[in-house]
Each structure stands twice: as structure tokens, then as C-alpha cells.
Design a protein around this motif. Structure first.
Motif, PDB file in Angstrom:
ATOM      1  N   GLU A  60       0.875  -1.207   0.027  1.00 50.95           N
ATOM      2  CA  GLU A  60       0.114  -0.115  -0.081  1.00 50.95           C
ATOM      3  C   GLU A  60       0.949   1.054   0.237  1.00 50.95           C
ATOM      4  OE1 GLU A  60      -2.124  -0.346   3.617  1.00 50.95           O
ATOM      5  OE2 GLU A  60      -3.925  -1.162   2.551  1.00 50.95           O
ATOM      6  N   ILE A  62       1.065   4.860   1.146  1.00 49.60           N
ATOM      7  CA  ILE A  62       0.646   5.442   2.391  1.00 49.60           C
ATOM      8  C   ILE A  62       0.908   7.384   2.173  1.00 49.60           C
ATOM      9  CG2 ILE A  62       0.844   5.911   4.863  1.00 49.60           C
ATOM     10  CD1 ILE A  62      -0.145   3.016   3.928  1.00 49.60           C
ATOM     11  N   ASP A  63      -0.467   7.936   2.529  1.00 38.43           N
ATOM     12  CA  ASP A  63      -0.299   9.315   2.448  1.00 38.43           C
ATOM     13  C   ASP A  63       0.493   9.788   3.795  1.00 38.43           C
ATOM     14  OD1 ASP A  63      -0.805  12.404   3.144  1.00 38.43           O
ATOM     15  OD2 ASP A  63      -2.673  12.001   2.265  1.00 38.43           O
ATOM     16  N   ALA A  66      -1.416  11.944   6.069  1.00 38.16           N
ATOM     17  CA  ALA A  66      -2.613  11.392   7.032  1.00 38.16           C
ATOM     18  C   ALA A  66      -2.198  10.045   7.658  1.00 38.16           C
ATOM     19  CB  ALA A  66      -3.789  11.429   6.325  1.00 38.16           C
ATOM     20  N   GLY A  67      -1.274   9.211   6.881  1.00 38.22           N
ATOM     21  CA  GLY A  67      -0.945   8.003   7.412  1.00 38.22           C
ATOM     22  C   GLY A  67      -1.928   7.150   6.996  1.00 38.22           C
ATOM     23  N   THR A  68      -2.688   7.355   6.028  1.00 40.70           N
ATOM     24  CA  THR A  68      -3.713   6.408   5.438  1.00 40.70           C
ATOM     25  C   THR A  68      -3.261   5.875   4.022  1.00 40.70           C
ATOM     26  OG1 THR A  68      -4.931   8.008   4.509  1.00 40.70           O
ATOM     27  CG2 THR A  68      -5.456   7.252   6.552  1.00 40.70           C
ATOM     28  N   ALA A  69      -3.705   4.765   3.634  1.00 36.46           N
ATOM     29  CA  ALA A  69      -3.446   4.029   2.535  1.00 36.46           C
ATOM     30  C   ALA A  69      -4.179   4.857   1.470  1.00 36.46           C
ATOM     31  CB  ALA A  69      -3.812   2.775   2.431  1.00 36.46           C
ATOM     32  N   THR A  87      -9.037   5.107  -5.114  1.00 40.26           N
ATOM     33  CA  THR A  87      -9.368   5.910  -3.862  1.00 40.26           C
ATOM     34  C   THR A  87      -8.523   7.157  -3.872  1.00 40.26           C
ATOM     35  OG1 THR A  87      -7.458   4.764  -2.704  1.00 40.26           O
ATOM     36  CG2 THR A  87      -9.533   3.651  -2.670  1.00 40.26           C
TER      37      THR A  87
END
Length: 156
Positions: A60, A62-63, A66-69, A87
Motif C-alpha cells: 500500500e 501511504i499518505d 494522514a498516515g492512510t492508504a 481511492t
């Protein structure tokens, strides 16, 4: 994996990015054209099949903020890759997402994903050390001056 945006590992590649040769424009444009020739449904099926191949990398991006995928990536042992960017937020018509591969000490553009990304095919030659997505002007750039919107670094 260390996805901290201030990570010295990503930052140490910035001078290398600045030195990438102009020939990468042709490479990134070609990769963008090749990735648009196939039907997205076909690419999604290929990506799923490739994910199950022995030795494939499934990661994945990762941003870093933000720490999100933000995207899933599959790369086979022979360098065929697929990125699912569905996404990622839609960009303005004059912007595009651009995919970069870190191979050895080089950062190479491996694809233009468009402003409404779906599944995009790309190819990587050599030992893959990381991947990053940046937001760029339409058509992409030779050297990115943008912080990545998604990143993965191989910590091995």
C-alpha cells in the motif's frame, strides 16, 4: 514501514530526483500511453492474478501526512506492475497523478495516472526500493518538486 514525511530516506532522494535526465519525459509519456490502451476491467483482472504469483510484491502507498492508504500496488518478479488509484481524490482537469519508482539510487517516472485514476499498468527494471505518487501538471514532469501524496519504501 517508516512512512514519516520527514523521513531522511525519502529526503535523500530529492537531489537525485532533481538530476533525473530529460529522457524520462519520453518514458513517462510512453508508459502513460501504454497504460491507457488496455481496458480497466482487464487490468484489474491482471492485477488480481499477478498478486497471487509467487514473489510478487503487494504493498500500500501511504499518505505521509494522514498516515492512510491511498493506493494498492502489485509488482511481479519480472517487473510488471499495477497500481489501483481509485481511492485517490479526483484532480482538476489540468492536473495528473504521476507514479515514481525508486530503483537503486534513482527515482524514475513509471507512469502517468491521470486526474481520475483507476488501475494503471507500469513496468519497473531493477531492484525496487520504493514507490511514490505525486500530483503534477497535466502530462507529468521530468522532475517532481512536489511532496508525495502516497509513498512506500522497502525497508529490507
Amino acid at each position: 514501514a517508516d512512512t514519516n514525511p520527514s523521513s531522511p530516506k525519502w529526503r535523500r532522494f530529492m537531489p537525485i530526483v532533481a538530476g533525473v535526465a530529460a529522457v524520462l519525459v519520453a518514458v513517462s509519456l510512453t508508459a502513460g500511453l501504454l497504460s491507457t490502451r488496455s481496458e480497466p476491467v482487464g487490468l484489474e483482472a491482471l492485477a488480481l492474478a499477478s498478486a497471487d504469483l509467487e514473489g510478487s510484491i503487494n504493498v500500500e502507498l501511504i499518505d505521509p501526512a494522514a498516515g492512510t492508504a491511498v493506493a494498492n500496488v502489485v509488482v511481479t518478479t519480472d517487473g510488471e506492475g499495477f497500481i489501483d488509484g481509485r481511492t485517490l481524490p479526483t484532480l482538476a482537469e489540468n492536473r495528473t497523478y504521476q507514479l515514481w519508482a525508486i530503483v537503486g539510487e534513482r527515482v524514475i517516472s513509471v507512469g502517468i495516472m491521470g486526474n481520475r485514476p483507476e488501475t494503471t499498468a507500469f513496468r519497473v527494471e531493477g531492484q525496487l526500493a520504493g514507490l511514490a505518487i505525486s500530483e503534477e501538471i497535466l502530462g507529468g514532469v521530468v522532475v517532481s518538486e512536489q511532496d508525495p501524496v502516497g509513498i512506500w519504501l522497502d525497508e529490507v
